[in-house]
Design an enzyme around this catalytic site. Structure first.
Site, PDB file in Angstrom:
ATOM      1  N   ASN A   1     -11.151  68.591 -64.840  1.00  0.00           N
ATOM      2  CA  ASN A   1     -10.263  68.989 -63.741  1.00  0.00           C
ATOM      3  C   ASN A   1      -8.987  69.566 -64.370  1.00  0.00           C
ATOM      4  OD1 ASN A   1      -8.250  69.008 -61.763  1.00  0.00           O
ATOM      5  ND2 ASN A   1      -8.988  67.138 -60.768  1.00  0.00           N
TER       6      ASN A   1
ATOM      7  N   HIS B   1     -11.898  73.674 -55.802  1.00  0.00           N
ATOM      8  CA  HIS B   1     -11.162  73.026 -56.894  1.00  0.00           C
ATOM      9  C   HIS B   1     -12.071  71.984 -57.538  1.00  0.00           C
ATOM     10  CE1 HIS B   1      -8.537  70.536 -59.142  1.00  0.00           C
ATOM     11  NE2 HIS B   1      -8.465  69.576 -58.237  1.00  0.00           N
TER      12      HIS B   1
ATOM     13  N   CYS C   1      -2.886  70.662 -57.604  1.00  0.00           N
ATOM     14  CA  CYS C   1      -4.217  71.273 -57.710  1.00  0.00           C
ATOM     15  C   CYS C   1      -4.496  72.322 -56.629  1.00  0.00           C
ATOM     16  CB  CYS C   1      -5.293  70.190 -57.701  1.00  0.00           C
ATOM     17  SG  CYS C   1      -5.111  69.031 -59.072  1.00  0.00           S
TER      18      CYS C   1
HETATM   19  O1  UT7 Z   1      -7.425  66.975 -58.515  1.00  0.00           O
HETATM   20  C1  UT7 Z   1      -6.726  66.558 -57.396  1.00  0.00           C
HETATM   21  C2  UT7 Z   1      -7.223  65.412 -56.691  1.00  0.00           C
HETATM   22  N1  UT7 Z   1      -7.960  64.482 -57.478  1.00  0.00           N
HETATM   23  C3  UT7 Z   1      -9.106  64.026 -57.017  1.00  0.00           C
HETATM   24  O2  UT7 Z   1      -9.553  64.480 -55.985  1.00  0.00           O
HETATM   25  C4  UT7 Z   1      -9.789  62.907 -57.765  1.00  0.00           C
HETATM   26  C5  UT7 Z   1     -10.242  61.868 -56.781  1.00  0.00           C
HETATM   27  N2  UT7 Z   1     -10.793  60.657 -57.304  1.00  0.00           N
HETATM   28  C6  UT7 Z   1     -11.805  60.556 -58.186  1.00  0.00           C
HETATM   29  O3  UT7 Z   1     -12.271  61.530 -58.709  1.00  0.00           O
HETATM   30  C7  UT7 Z   1     -12.399  59.200 -58.409  1.00  0.00           C
HETATM   31  O4  UT7 Z   1     -11.831  58.290 -57.494  1.00  0.00           O
HETATM   32  C8  UT7 Z   1     -12.226  58.663 -59.837  1.00  0.00           C
HETATM   33  C9  UT7 Z   1     -13.084  59.444 -60.788  1.00  0.00           C
HETATM   34  C10 UT7 Z   1     -10.763  58.725 -60.248  1.00  0.00           C
HETATM   35  C11 UT7 Z   1     -12.679  57.223 -59.883  1.00  0.00           C
HETATM   36  O5  UT7 Z   1     -14.019  57.122 -59.438  1.00  0.00           O
HETATM   37  P1  UT7 Z   1     -14.425  56.068 -58.323  1.00  0.00           P
HETATM   38  O6  UT7 Z   1     -15.862  56.191 -58.159  1.00  0.00           O
HETATM   39  O7  UT7 Z   1     -13.547  56.294 -57.137  1.00  0.00           O
HETATM   40  O8  UT7 Z   1     -14.098  54.710 -59.033  1.00  0.00           O
HETATM   41  P2  UT7 Z   1     -13.128  53.551 -58.572  1.00  0.00           P
HETATM   42  O9  UT7 Z   1     -11.707  53.938 -58.818  1.00  0.00           O
HETATM   43  O10 UT7 Z   1     -13.515  53.099 -57.213  1.00  0.00           O
HETATM   44  O11 UT7 Z   1     -13.553  52.445 -59.617  1.00  0.00           O
HETATM   45  C12 UT7 Z   1     -14.868  51.875 -59.658  1.00  0.00           C
HETATM   46  C13 UT7 Z   1     -14.958  50.966 -60.850  1.00  0.00           C
HETATM   47  C14 UT7 Z   1     -13.756  50.042 -60.983  1.00  0.00           C
HETATM   48  O12 UT7 Z   1     -14.224  48.825 -61.510  1.00  0.00           O
HETATM   49  P3  UT7 Z   1     -14.503  47.568 -60.539  1.00  0.00           P
HETATM   50  O13 UT7 Z   1     -13.186  47.287 -59.881  1.00  0.00           O
HETATM   51  O14 UT7 Z   1     -15.569  48.032 -59.600  1.00  0.00           O
HETATM   52  O15 UT7 Z   1     -14.942  46.516 -61.493  1.00  0.00           O
HETATM   53  C15 UT7 Z   1     -12.891  50.708 -62.006  1.00  0.00           C
HETATM   54  O16 UT7 Z   1     -12.065  49.820 -62.695  1.00  0.00           O
HETATM   55  O17 UT7 Z   1     -14.965  51.770 -62.047  1.00  0.00           O
HETATM   56  C16 UT7 Z   1     -13.913  51.322 -62.915  1.00  0.00           C
HETATM   57  N3  UT7 Z   1     -13.425  52.493 -63.642  1.00  0.00           N
HETATM   58  C17 UT7 Z   1     -13.980  52.884 -64.805  1.00  0.00           C
HETATM   59  N4  UT7 Z   1     -14.972  52.377 -65.543  1.00  0.00           N
HETATM   60  C18 UT7 Z   1     -15.295  53.034 -66.682  1.00  0.00           C
HETATM   61  C19 UT7 Z   1     -12.437  53.357 -63.301  1.00  0.00           C
HETATM   62  N5  UT7 Z   1     -12.325  54.306 -64.225  1.00  0.00           N
HETATM   63  C20 UT7 Z   1     -13.260  54.039 -65.171  1.00  0.00           C
HETATM   64  C21 UT7 Z   1     -13.639  54.670 -66.376  1.00  0.00           C
HETATM   65  N6  UT7 Z   1     -14.657  54.146 -67.088  1.00  0.00           N
HETATM   66  N7  UT7 Z   1     -13.040  55.792 -66.826  1.00  0.00           N
END
Ligand code: UT7
Length: 340
Positions: free
Chosen positions: A289, A259, A116
């Site tokens: 993204n 980005h 990215c």
């Molecule tokens: O492009 C280059 C670099 N990329 C980035 O910079 C992306 C960086 N990361 C992110 O954008 C975010 O971390 C994500 C969008 C990938 C995830 O968001 P988050 O707020 O960090 O969520 P998380 O991974 O901490 O997950 C929170 C909860 C989890 O459930 P529990 O364990 O709290 O019960 C996940 O299982 O959300 C759950 N979860 C979802 N729920 C519904 C993760 N993905 C999803 C989903 N729909 N798509």
């Protein structure tokens, strides 16, 4: 006595973008994955994204964006640099094919692989080609068919990543001209490469002679940790780029273009820097993204829509796999656009 002529600067003289026509909404994803429109919107800021149709490759997107940047500049190019995470094939590079299809057969052409951060790594590389006198102009294209490496069953990545291409035409000019690319601040940390990876398909896995486990050919991201590094590195490199440009802090920036990783990441970086909301460019809501393409698509779209105008002091930053990151600050030039 006059010294040697100063090295030419790379000046942005044309811009273009291309998004494939097929659109996937959050409701489309929610119909086949355990997710929801509300979760995706609130956690990422994405409502819909463009994706490639079956059979479409990165080069197809790159050619369309490249054609528009060439038309915008009203000229050809002496080199094609393609920043991509998703080349058409592992070998050869995709840039020579793109150059040929754009009628530029014979020019220097190669790929840059910085996930990215690819557009900023490509910008620094292209500016170096011009400063050294190797070529007088470069068509820099950033393109990704990112959905082709995404595991359709992985809700953590399938809701974020999307496809697209953006391009700029750089020509030799003076460092004090609008559009001149100055220092690009770049960095990497390979000790954290495992946060964003495609485990299989490279020499490590192939030389092991062990077939990949199911799913190892897909992209994986440890989202929460990546999020933290993205905010830290984009903030830090933005500050360094502002200092390198001699700008008087973040408030000197009229526009902030980052980005489009996640709307929450963009807000966090802008708030760390103290850049007000009305100066932040964003299109993640309808593009998702798009990997290497993201920053180039954003700049092209904002130029076409008039939210980024000639004379705007513009801060660019990106972060991605590697880990890799970068930032630069430049005065936005007057550009024609042909993609609306
Ligand atoms: O492009 C280059 C670099 N990329 C980035 O910079 C992306 C960086 N990361 C992110 O954008 C975010 O971390 C994500 C969008 C990938 C995830 O968001 P988050 O707020 O960090 O969520 P998380 O991974 O901490 O997950 C929170 C909860 C989890 O459930 P529990 O364990 O709290 O019960 C996940 O299982 O959300 C759950 N979860 C979802 N729920 C519904 C993760 N993905 C999803 C989903 N729909 N798509």
């Amino acid at each position: 006595m006059s010294g040697p002529a100063p090295a030419p600067a790379a000046v942005i003289a044309g811009i273009g973008r291309y998004l494939p026509p097929d659109v996937v909404t959050n409701d489309d994803l929610s119909a086949r994955l355990d997710t929801s429109d509300a979760w995706i919107r609130s956690r990422t800021g994405i409502a819909s994204r463009h994706v490639v149709a079956p059979g479409t490759a990165t080069s197809d997107l790159a050619v369309e964006a490249g054609r528009r940047a060439l038309a915008s500049a009203g000229g050809g190019a002496e080199a094609v640099v393609l920043a991509t995470t998703t080349p058409d094939q592992p070998c050869p590079a995709t840039a020579p094919l793109v150059a040929d299809r754009l009628g530029l057969r014979g020019v220097a052409a190669f790929d840059v692989s910085s996930v990215c951060s690819g557009f900023l790594y490509g910008l620094a590389t292209s500016a170096g080609l011009i400063a050294s006198g190797t070529v007088g102009s470069v068509l820099l294209i950033a393109a990704d068919a990112f959905t082709t490496i995404i595991d359709p069953e992985d809700r953590g990545t399938a809701v974020i990543f999307a496809d697209g291409a953006g391009a700029v035409l750089l020509r030799a000019g003076r460092p004090d001209e609008p559009g001149a690319v100055g220092r690009v601040v770049l960095g990497s940390d390979g000790s954290l490469g495992g946060l964003i990876e495609v485990p299989a398909g490279g020499s490590r896995q192939r030389s092991s002679r062990i077939a990949p486990e199911p799913g190892e050919e897909f992209f994986r991201m440890r989202g929460r940790e990546t999020f933290r590094h993205a905010v830290g590195r984009m903030t830090q490199s933005s500050r360094a780029a502002l200092a390198a440009a001699g700008w008087d802090g973040p408030l000197a920036a009229d526009r902030f273009a980052a980005h489009q990783a996640n709307a929450r990441i963009l807000t966090a970086v802008a708030e760390e820097l103290g850049i007000p909301a009305e100066r932040r460019l964003s299109n993640i809501e309808w593009t998702g993204n798009t990997g290497a393409a993201s920053l180039a698509v954003l700049l092209a779209e904002a130029t076409a829509r008039g939210t980024l105008k000639a004379g705007h002091r513009t801060l660019l930053t990106a972060f991605g796999g590697g880990l890799s990151w970068g930032a630069t600050a430049l005065l936005w030039p007057e550009l024609k656009t042909f993609d609306d």
